[in-house]
Motif scaffolding. Sequence first.
Motif, PDB file in Angstrom:
ATOM      1  N   TRP A 129     -59.659  54.837 -35.727  1.00 44.95           N
ATOM      2  CA  TRP A 129     -59.677  54.494 -36.963  1.00 44.95           C
ATOM      3  C   TRP A 129     -59.568  55.997 -37.863  1.00 44.95           C
ATOM      4  N   VAL A 130     -58.529  55.916 -38.707  1.00 46.42           N
ATOM      5  CA  VAL A 130     -58.817  57.157 -39.766  1.00 46.42           C
ATOM      6  C   VAL A 130     -58.559  56.631 -41.258  1.00 46.42           C
ATOM      7  N   TRP A 131     -58.961  57.313 -42.139  1.00 45.66           N
ATOM      8  CA  TRP A 131     -58.899  56.698 -43.501  1.00 45.66           C
ATOM      9  C   TRP A 131     -57.577  57.107 -44.044  1.00 45.66           C
ATOM     10  N   ASP A 132     -56.673  56.793 -43.446  1.00 50.94           N
ATOM     11  CA  ASP A 132     -55.289  56.939 -43.949  1.00 50.94           C
ATOM     12  C   ASP A 132     -55.014  55.971 -44.949  1.00 50.94           C
ATOM     13  N   ALA A 133     -53.811  56.245 -45.862  1.00 50.10           N
ATOM     14  CA  ALA A 133     -53.458  55.587 -46.899  1.00 50.10           C
ATOM     15  C   ALA A 133     -53.089  54.251 -46.539  1.00 50.10           C
ATOM     16  N   THR A 136     -56.134  52.003 -44.917  1.00 49.63           N
ATOM     17  CA  THR A 136     -56.898  51.749 -45.882  1.00 49.63           C
ATOM     18  C   THR A 136     -56.259  50.572 -46.915  1.00 49.63           C
ATOM     19  N   SER A 137     -55.224  50.640 -47.483  1.00 42.80           N
ATOM     20  CA  SER A 137     -54.630  49.780 -48.225  1.00 42.80           C
ATOM     21  C   SER A 137     -54.527  48.305 -47.523  1.00 42.80           C
ATOM     22  N   LEU A 139     -56.441  47.403 -45.057  1.00 43.28           N
ATOM     23  CA  LEU A 139     -57.867  46.894 -45.010  1.00 43.28           C
ATOM     24  C   LEU A 139     -58.385  46.262 -46.458  1.00 43.28           C
ATOM     25  N   SER A 182     -46.876  53.882 -49.191  1.00 44.55           N
ATOM     26  CA  SER A 182     -48.272  54.901 -49.014  1.00 44.55           C
ATOM     27  C   SER A 182     -47.706  55.922 -48.216  1.00 44.55           C
ATOM     28  N   THR A 188     -49.670  61.105 -44.778  1.00 46.53           N
ATOM     29  CA  THR A 188     -50.383  60.427 -44.238  1.00 46.53           C
ATOM     30  C   THR A 188     -50.042  60.289 -42.577  1.00 46.53           C
TER      31      THR A 188
END
Length: 256
Positions: A129-133, A136-137, A139, A182, A188
């Motif tokens: 997991w990475v807090w990629d745009a 995250t969207s 999620l 995104s 990203t």
Amino acid sequence: MAGKKWMPRWFYQLASPRWCYEFTGKLLPWFAAIAGLSLVGGVVWSLMFAPADYQQGNSFRIMYIHVPSAILAQSCYMLMAIAGAIGLIWKMKVADMVAYSCAPIGASMAVIALVTGAIWGKPTWGSWWVWDARLTSMLILLFLYMGVMAMHAAMESESMAAKAASVLSLVGLVNIPIIKYSVDWWNTLHQPATFTLTEKPAMPAEMWMPLLVMVIGFYCFFAVSLMMRLRTEILRRERRAGWVRELIVAGTSDKG
């Protein structure tokens, strides 16, 4: 009355729970057959005959599950919001039932997309997991689905729950273009769209054709799941109606 002249007849027929129940019953076998053929054919094609990616090897094959589930999670949300808006504006009970039935299916697709994305991301990016745009969207989309389902579960009044859930669905629509664009708006890790309707696919035909078959299969599977849930919800909410009682009596007689 003037506003009714431009509305198609089927729009008002859909407002009838009985007509909707009978109509979806006729469609179910066809969509089930197409879904079964498409999914089985797509899985066999993508796993056994599609060539391996020159960079990712065989790990790219998770795409044949990840991409359709991600697309469907977004489409299901838009349908849920549209149905919610129709319920708010025209007070259609069936529209509220459609919106209610969409939420669990869309949430399931979002979970599948996130899980398969994590499996795909581990060998590709070196991390689950990475807090990629884009991630995250997606999620956030799952959280929106969960919020809609929570509102239906928390409120005793079905009409009030439908209104609150519809408002949340409409507000959450702003997240859909964020998911889609995104990768264009921000830098990203997520790759751009695999294929679009307006551009030539970036991959060879022997790779994107089984993906297209899987997308069709997922959409038909969604249609089957939605119609089954909708028909169950119609029977639950209309259980005191005469036609439902007649249906139950007829079913009991057939079994006897």
